[in-house]
Structure formats: C-alpha cells, structure tokens
Enzyme design. Structure first.
Site, PDB file in Angstrom:
ATOM      1  N   HIS A 131     -24.155  29.357  -4.753  1.00  0.00           N
ATOM      2  CA  HIS A 131     -24.159  28.660  -3.472  1.00  0.00           C
ATOM      3  C   HIS A 131     -23.667  29.577  -2.363  1.00  0.00           C
ATOM      4  O   HIS A 131     -23.113  30.649  -2.623  1.00  0.00           O
ATOM      5  CB  HIS A 131     -23.272  27.410  -3.521  1.00  0.00           C
ATOM      6  CG  HIS A 131     -23.929  26.236  -4.179  1.00  0.00           C
ATOM      7  ND1 HIS A 131     -23.863  26.007  -5.525  1.00  0.00           N
ATOM      8  CD2 HIS A 131     -24.680  25.233  -3.659  1.00  0.00           C
ATOM      9  CE1 HIS A 131     -24.540  24.915  -5.825  1.00  0.00           C
ATOM     10  NE2 HIS A 131     -25.045  24.422  -4.707  1.00  0.00           N
ATOM     11  N   LYS A 135     -19.310  26.927   0.730  1.00  0.00           N
ATOM     12  CA  LYS A 135     -19.082  25.815  -0.196  1.00  0.00           C
ATOM     13  C   LYS A 135     -17.661  25.908  -0.742  1.00  0.00           C
ATOM     14  O   LYS A 135     -17.270  26.939  -1.295  1.00  0.00           O
ATOM     15  CB  LYS A 135     -20.103  25.833  -1.334  1.00  0.00           C
ATOM     16  CG  LYS A 135     -19.973  24.634  -2.253  1.00  0.00           C
ATOM     17  CD  LYS A 135     -21.168  24.521  -3.172  1.00  0.00           C
ATOM     18  CE  LYS A 135     -21.040  23.307  -4.092  1.00  0.00           C
ATOM     19  NZ  LYS A 135     -20.935  22.044  -3.346  1.00  0.00           N
TER      20      LYS A 135
END
Length: 233
Positions: A131, A135
């Site tokens: 990600h 995040k």
C-alpha cells in the site's frame, strides 16, 4: 441520497466524485477526527476516518438512526460492540475491509483456493500486501480478511507479521509511495508455486463500491457485508 462523509481525505474525495456522478449529494464533510458534526440533513453516512475515531463516528450515526457503512480499518477489536449497538438501536451497519467489487470477488477465489490447498500440506502459504506510505495500519484490513479466509478453510490457526511458526500464515506488509493496493496469495512448495493476485489501479474502484454499498443498505435494517451487496451466498 444525502450522504455524510466521515473522513474527507483522498478516499472521501474520491467517494464524493462518484456519489455526485450517480446523482447523490454530499451534505456533510468531516475532515478532522476532533470535529463535531450534525447528521440532521443526512440520509446515510460513509465512514473513512481514522481508527481512533471510527467507533465514536459509527456509534453516533447508529444512535441518531442514520445508516452507516465503514471502510476504516484498525478498529475491529470493538466490532462486536458496534454490532450490539446496531442491534439495540435497530439500525443499519455495513463494514468492509475493502469495498472494491473486484477484491470482494477475490475474497471468494481465495477461500475456494484455500479449500483445495488444504489437502496439499507441502504447500506453505504467504499473504503479501503493498500500500501507499500514508496507510497507517499494517497489515491491511484486506490482508487480514484474506488470511482469515484461509484459516477458515485450512488447518492454519492464525496470521503473523513475524516469521511464521507451524500453522501460522505469514503476512508481508510493504509500504511504497503511490500504490493504491496490491494483494497476493502465494502457495509455495519445493517443486512449484501457485499465486493469485489483485491489483488496484486507482481509488475509484474502492469509492464506487462504497457508494454502491450505501445505495444497497440505505433503506434496509440490520448488519450487512459486501457479500450481501454482491449477492454472494
């Protein structure tokens, strides 16, 4: 529908664009975890806030009789508490670790493959997720859902971010700039490997799924998942 956006970061803005395209209006945009808000002019709330504020946000919606869907991860230790509140208020709640329609199909493929691989103990499974660097939680809620899907179909007992022991699924969580989300399941033996993979190309897929979920639940009562939205038995 008149939609409250609880969390107005990149996902909130993507949801706003999709919702307006589909004929809805945004009547509340809450961008700060400490910001007070009123749900008076809202038909439904979509929560993509921070893990630290998700429970309070969801609770306020349920107590006000506002259906709420949440894509915030990292708060699930309190999931049963929210379910109990939803039941006591006769409210409407849907949580998904990932609203992408493709990812929810991927969840089902993962469980089907796990059931087949359960008969082949020489293959060891790993979950890998990548990600963007913004995040906050690791592993991702999607990776946890995938790992739990495997656990439900095999003899694996839990997942870990550390070096896996016997009957543990290793999750490798990577954070790389500008990656919306990639999840891969790898079964590896001495002779070969089997891999399934989902790659998100943008946030629009997540946003579309969130709006579709809101459209599905807004006139219903109860606790739902994306399996209900997609009519997956």
């Amino acid at each position: 529908m008149r939609i409250a956006l609880l969390g107005y970061g990149k996902m909130g803005k993507a949801i706003e664009t999709i919702a307006i395209q589909r004929g809805h209006s945004i009547t509340l945009k809450m961008s700060s975890a400490t910001e007070s808000f009123s749900l008076q002019d809202c038909d439904i709330a979509i929560d993509f806030s921070l893990p630290s504020s998700a429970v309070a946000n969801i609770s306020k919606c349920l107590e006000a009789g506002i259906p709420v869907i949440s894509g915030t991860t990292g708060w699930l230790d309190d999931y049963d508490k929210i379910v109990s509140l939803c039941e006591s208020t006769k409210g409407t709640f849907l949580y998904a670790s990932n609203f992408s329609l493709g990812v929810n199909i991927f969840f089902e493929l993962n469980k089907t493959l796990a059931a087949l691989m359960a008969k082949l103990p020489k293959y060891k499974v790993t979950v890998e997720e990548i990600h963007h660097t913004q995040k906050l939680d690791a592993p991702s809620g999607t990776a946890i859902t995938l790992a739990n899907g495997i656990i439900g179909k095999t003899n694996y007992e839990k997942w870990t971010l550390d070096t896996p022991k016997q009957n543990e699924i290793g999750i490798l969580a990577k954070r790389i700039e500008n990656v919306p989300g990639t999840h891969e399941i790898i079964y590896k033996s001495e002779v070969d490997s089997i891999q399934i993979k989902h790659t998100a190309h943008s946030r629009e897929g997540f946003a579309l799924g969130a709006v579709i979920a809101a459209e599905f639940v807004h006139d219903k009562k109860g606790i739902f998942t994306m399996k209900d939205v997609l009519n997956i038995s």
